[in-house]
Design an enzyme around this catalytic site. Structure first.
Site, PDB file in Angstrom:
ATOM      1  N   LYS A  10     -70.559 -38.149  22.871  1.00  0.00           N
ATOM      2  CA  LYS A  10     -69.134 -37.870  22.974  1.00  0.00           C
ATOM      3  C   LYS A  10     -68.786 -37.373  24.376  1.00  0.00           C
ATOM      4  CE  LYS A  10     -67.304 -36.373  19.316  1.00  0.00           C
ATOM      5  NZ  LYS A  10     -66.989 -35.524  18.140  1.00  0.00           N
ATOM      6  N   ARG A  53     -65.881 -29.476  19.717  1.00  0.00           N
ATOM      7  CA  ARG A  53     -66.482 -30.554  18.929  1.00  0.00           C
ATOM      8  C   ARG A  53     -67.932 -30.751  19.304  1.00  0.00           C
ATOM      9  NH1 ARG A  53     -61.160 -32.897  19.740  1.00  0.00           N
ATOM     10  NH2 ARG A  53     -60.252 -33.633  17.776  1.00  0.00           N
ATOM     11  N   GLY A  90     -69.567 -37.035  11.315  1.00  0.00           N
ATOM     12  CA  GLY A  90     -69.265 -36.065  10.273  1.00  0.00           C
ATOM     13  C   GLY A  90     -70.384 -35.115   9.926  1.00  0.00           C
ATOM     14  N   MET A 136     -71.946 -32.807  11.911  1.00  0.00           N
ATOM     15  CA  MET A 136     -71.885 -31.487  12.529  1.00  0.00           C
ATOM     16  C   MET A 136     -70.434 -31.020  12.621  1.00  0.00           C
ATOM     17  SD  MET A 136     -74.936 -31.796  15.331  1.00  0.00           S
ATOM     18  CE  MET A 136     -74.278 -33.277  16.057  1.00  0.00           C
ATOM     19  N   ARG A 166     -66.763 -44.411  21.842  1.00  0.00           N
ATOM     20  CA  ARG A 166     -68.207 -44.638  21.710  1.00  0.00           C
ATOM     21  C   ARG A 166     -68.397 -46.092  21.302  1.00  0.00           C
ATOM     22  NH1 ARG A 166     -68.700 -40.789  16.369  1.00  0.00           N
ATOM     23  NH2 ARG A 166     -67.397 -42.052  14.995  1.00  0.00           N
ATOM     24  N   HIS A 225     -64.581 -41.102   6.522  1.00  0.00           N
ATOM     25  CA  HIS A 225     -65.982 -40.672   6.524  1.00  0.00           C
ATOM     26  C   HIS A 225     -66.846 -41.614   5.707  1.00  0.00           C
ATOM     27  CE1 HIS A 225     -69.397 -38.413   4.765  1.00  0.00           C
ATOM     28  NE2 HIS A 225     -69.511 -37.935   5.989  1.00  0.00           N
ATOM     29  N   GLU A 246    -110.065 -51.982   8.345  1.00  0.00           N
ATOM     30  CA  GLU A 246    -109.272 -51.121   7.458  1.00  0.00           C
ATOM     31  C   GLU A 246    -109.954 -49.787   7.179  1.00  0.00           C
ATOM     32  OE1 GLU A 246    -108.831 -53.234   3.700  1.00  0.00           O
ATOM     33  OE2 GLU A 246    -110.534 -54.484   4.258  1.00  0.00           O
ATOM     34  N   SER A 300    -108.400 -58.594  11.931  1.00  0.00           N
ATOM     35  CA  SER A 300    -107.090 -58.462  11.297  1.00  0.00           C
ATOM     36  C   SER A 300    -107.007 -57.040  10.752  1.00  0.00           C
ATOM     37  CB  SER A 300    -106.921 -59.481  10.170  1.00  0.00           C
ATOM     38  OG  SER A 300    -105.661 -59.331   9.558  1.00  0.00           O
ATOM     39  N   CYS A 307    -102.235 -57.497   9.120  1.00  0.00           N
ATOM     40  CA  CYS A 307    -101.825 -58.144   7.871  1.00  0.00           C
ATOM     41  C   CYS A 307    -101.332 -57.145   6.837  1.00  0.00           C
ATOM     42  CB  CYS A 307    -102.955 -58.989   7.289  1.00  0.00           C
ATOM     43  SG  CYS A 307    -104.461 -58.065   6.917  1.00  0.00           S
ATOM     44  N   TYR A 314    -100.636 -61.450  16.637  1.00  0.00           N
ATOM     45  CA  TYR A 314     -99.679 -61.805  15.582  1.00  0.00           C
ATOM     46  C   TYR A 314     -99.499 -60.638  14.624  1.00  0.00           C
ATOM     47  CZ  TYR A 314    -103.704 -62.507  12.438  1.00  0.00           C
ATOM     48  OH  TYR A 314    -104.842 -62.324  11.683  1.00  0.00           O
TER      49      TYR A 314
END
Length: 895
Positions: free
Chosen positions: A25, A94, A103, A105, A338, A454, A758, A777, A845, A865
């Site tokens: 802001k 503000r 909305g 704060m 904004r 809001h 894994e 993988s 994966c 990938y």
């Protein structure tokens, strides 16, 4: 010598590039000031001041001096002083964080009013009612926000006074009534807090700034940050600005404008306007606003000026701008701008249109979309028929289709969601305190408010279906029901269908149909502007991305759908899914085999079935890699439940001998922690013939496909390897079978053999394992479980919510990869594996392969990938492209 930290900046000193310091802001106010727009002057207290306050519990000592200097300069500029009894300066305070938190704060308006200055304001403005309306607003806001008084106590007083006067709106109370309301408000503050409302304007300002700092850590702000992945340590800036007033009569008003429609992306000016209103009235939705276009009739000059400023801002920011403005007796003031939040549909259309207009590049258009938004567009929509009469019409604030039972407060939405029930949160209007319920619900329905209320703004940001301002509905939250214009009553628990695209709500569950975007992605054919925007953006992502995107698919049908959605192969084909259903009896026979001969017979029966499965998948993915994981879970998963078997045997007069054999096998194979037991490569090495059968089925399917003229690219993946010796043994067995099939068929076979990383030990010894692997993988689901030492299913059902609430996890490590722990193991394994084998192919994966944030990490880590479920492939393609552009820009996201 260190330069002293500067904590206060006049608007003219900042710019939009200082959002981290001045908040979004404050940066917007500074930029508009630089552009020469009519911005009421003021100053910004930086996020650094907030962070020091939150860390120490006290404002930086320099802040008071800098703020006093800035206030003195503001007074000089305006020509009025804070606290002047004849013609007082009033200011607003503000919040303004770096990332928009609508909305969440606090805001306090009209600071500077007291029993003396209210008279000066009345005299200077010539409007006593306006002065007392402003004063009662200050006392109410300050009492609630700064002094912690329950806002319902103030609202009860207002409601009683309106009832006494037989009016419905706050704007219908006269000056005398507002004076009495204000005095009652002050008595409430005294009763509830033990102190008086502070009359000193300087004290009001100091405490208001502190209250905004404190609001950074209120529960609703913390909940919003967790959902939006905004770091907790950013803090908020505070903007102190000279007040301008929209509640000075019919030639005044307040509004919110968008340079394009934030719901649909359509070109043109959109927004809401409330005559004779101040501050938060439009956003709060307490009165239904007028369409912004009505301002052209009410005040043509201000409307024309506003359009000019909107064009300036969109041209400057090159994006949809969200602008708050006030008209004070015909004079237009711009209070905030904004880059506006928007729906998924609007995100793609606006980016595409700006690209077509030449305002932004194709790469910039791609960066302004994301995979999460694309996934939302693939959700089904309602198949509306002429007989589907709506209960009510409202503002289509956030598109999509949602079905759920009506609930009338946040707590009930949360309770029912925890039970797995879909809900629609119904309110007259929402407030920031409704955020947890909005997160829990599938849709939000309000009887008040417009596209800038809001409810609308927050729902759009979260991708929730939302219909606002359904004025035909009379919502009674206390009785937990609403009444339609025809007199029909809908109670809590009744099923509703909310169409956020059409702005309608229906009783009952409407039928869903596939989205046009989903169809377009599968066919590659655009049918309207939105699908054209999506396909164009996705094409740009494919053009720039480095990561391939493959699919997790176990059937020819899944493989074909994945290919249609753009998959470049299969990164994970789980063979254990092929052993379920009617084939389970063959697995039972293998397990119950009393000798090698019986086991061989069972495996021989499974072989042609597996071969046919692989042939179908290789055909669907012809020419693309198909990584086939050998059986991974423990064999007990293919046997009946131990308790069920025991009960069945106990109840039978003459138990089936087969059941007794099964129970014996189940008890023999029982493990305390089976997922860390006999599974993966261990199972392949421990059960003779099982691995060989699967490798033979793969090899024979490849041979058949080659003979049919195809181009099969099968890859064999050994799961759960923890030591290179395991992989060497498994690889030797696989190579033996491949050689046998080559000899039997005369067809040379080239099937790379790799492993699934894994286990932490596999990652830590990746250099050794790479000596025996053609590819890695990463199975990040199990790697996360074994790294964290937890069971996903158990943890998510027990302490995960607590950990998320207390900030141990910012997000579940099963949804987005834990970069510091699991991610570090992945990075180490890639580095050490490629040090041994520079051409080592690496991929992921686990389902992290479809998560946008995780994809960016995998791109930076250098994987080849990602692989994910078919439905997530388009989003993964998009994010893989964005990852290239954002890395080039040095953007790492929010945390």
């Amino acid at each position: 010598m260190n330069t002293p930290t500067k904590y206060v900046y006049a608007f003219a000193e900042g710019s939009r590039h200082m959002a981290a310091l001045l908040g979004g802001k404050g940066a917007g106010l500074a930029e508009m000031t630089r552009l020469g727009l009519p911005v009421p002057p003021g100053f910004t207290v930086t996020t650094d001041a907030c962070k020091e306050y939150l860390a120490t519990g006290a404002e930086p000592p320099e802040l008071a001096v800098e703020a006093a200097r800035a206030l003195a300069e503001l007074e000089r500029t305006i020509g009025r002083s804070l606290g002047d009894a004849d013609d007082p300066l009033l200011v607003s305070v503000r919040s303004g964080a770096r990332f928009s938190m609508p909305g969440m704060m606090e805001t306090i308006l009209d600071i500077g009013l007291n029993d003396q200055t209210v008279g000066g304001l009345a005299k200077a403005s010539g409007d006593e009612r306006f002065a007392w309306d402003s004063y009662r607003r200050l006392v109410q806001m300050f009492g609630h926000t700064v002094m912690g008084v329950d806002d319902d106590l103030f609202e009860q007083v207002l409601t009683a006074h309106k009832a006494d006067r037989r009016v419905t709106g706050d704007d219908e109370l006269d000056a005398g009534e507002l004076m009495r309301v204000t005095e009652e408000f002050k008595r409430i503050i005294r009763r509830e807090t033990g102190e008086d409302f502070p009359a000193d304007p300087a004290e009001q300002l100091t405490r208001a700034i502190r209250a905004v700092f404190d609001s950074w850590n209120v529960e609703r702000a913390r909940v919003y940050r967790r959902r939006e992945h905004i770091p907790d340590d950013l803090g908020t800036a505070v903007n102190v600005q000279a007040m301008v007033f929209g509640n000075l009569g019919p030639d005044s008003g307040t509004g919110v404008a968008f340079t394009r429609d934030p719901a649909t992306g359509a070109r043109g000016v959109y927004g809401d306007y409330l005559p004779d209103a101040q501050g938060e009235d439009v956003v709060a939705g307490v009165r239904n606003a007028l369409p912004l276009t009505d301002l052209e009739k009410l005040d043509p000059r201000a409307y024309t000026e506003l359009l000019h400023h909107l064009r300036t801002l969109e041209g400057h920011y090159r994006d949809l701008c969200d602008v708050e403005f006030t008209i004070e007796r015909g004079t237009l003031w711009i209070l905030q701008t904004r880059v506006g939040k928007r729906t998924a549909e609007a995100a793609f259309l606006i980016a595409h249109d700006l690209r077509e207009e030449g305002t932004i590049s194709a790469d910039e258009a791609l960066k302004r979309t994301d995979g999460t938004a694309l996934t939302r567009l693939m959700f089904p929509r309602f198949d509306i028929t002429p007989s589907d009469t709506p209960l009510a019409h409202g503002v289509p604030a956030s598109p999509g289709a949602a079905v759920g039972v009506a609930v009338f407060d946040s707590a009930e939405a949360i309770r029912r969601a925890a039970e797995g029930q879909d809900t629609v949160l119904v309110r007259r209007e929402t407030t920031p305190d409704d955020l947890p319920g909005m997160i829990a619900a599938r849709a939000v329905l309000t009887s008040r408010g417009g596209k800038t209320s809001h409810a609308a703004v927050v729902a759009r940001g979260m991708g929730k279906v939302c219909v606002c301002g359904a004025e035909e509905l009379s919502v009674d939250t206390a009785a937990r029901r609403f009444t339609t214009a025809t007199g029909a009553v809908v109670h809590e628990g009744d099923t509703l269908s909310v169409d956020g695209t059409a702005g309608t709500v229906h009783l009952g569950a409407l039928r869903l149909t596939a989205s046009d975007v989903g169809r377009a992605l599968e066919t590659g054919t655009a049918v309207d502007a939105l699908t054209d925007a999506v396909l164009t953006t996705l094409g740009q992502a494919d053009a720039v991305r480095r990561l391939q995107v493959r699919a997790n698919a176990d059937t020819p049908e899944d493989a074909a759908r994945a290919r249609a959605l753009g998959a470049q192969g299969i990164g994970l084909c789980r063979t254990e899914h092929m052993f379920l259903g009617e084939r389970r009896t063959l697995v039972e026979a293998m397990i119950l085999a009393r000798d090698e001969e019986e086991r061989g017979q069972a495996l021989a029966a499974l072989l042609p079935l597996q071969r046919a499965d692989f042939l179908g998948i290789l055909t669907a993915m012809d020419g693309l890699p198909v990584t086939i994981r050998l059986i991974d879970p423990p064999l007990h998963e293919f046997l009946p439940d131990r308790t069920d078997l025991a009960v069945r045997i106990a109840r039978a007069a003459h138990p089936d001998p087969h059941d007794r054999d099964l129970l014996s096998a189940v008890e023999r194979m029982h493990e305390q922690n089976p997922m860390l037991g006999l599974r993966g490569v261990r199972l392949g090495l421990a059960v003779p013939g099982l691995m060989a059968m699967q490798v033979r089925a793969i090899a024979e399917a490849v041979v058949q496909r080659l003979r049919d003229g195809g181009r099969p690219r099968a890859e064999i993946m050994i799961p759960l390897v923890g030591a290179v010796e395991e992989l060497r043994l498994a690889r030797a067995e696989a190579e033996r079978v491949l050689a046998e099939v080559t000899a039997e068929t005369g067809t040379p076979l080239d099937c790379p053999i790799g492993t699934m990383i894994e286990l932490p030990r596999a990652a830590l010894t990746a250099g050794r394992i790479a000596e025996a692997a053609d590819f890695f993988s990463f199975g990040t689901n199990d790697l996360t479980q074994t790294t964290w030492g937890l069971s996903r299913d158990d943890a998510e059902a027990s302490f995960f919510p607590l950990y998320l609430d207390k900030g141990v996890f910012a997000v579940s490590p099963f949804d987005t990869i834990d970069q510091q722990g699991v991610g570090r193991l992945v990075r180490l394994a890639v580095t050490e594996g490629r040090a041994v084998s520079p051409d080592l192919e690496t991929g992921v994966c686990g389902e992290h392969g479809g998560d946008p944030d995780s994809i960016h990490f995998f791109h930076r880590t250098g994987l080849d990938y990602v692989s994910c479920s078919p439905f997530r492939i388009p989003a993964a393609r998009l994010e893989a492209g964005r990852a290239v552009l954002l890395q080039d820009d040095g953007e790492e996201g929010r945390g």
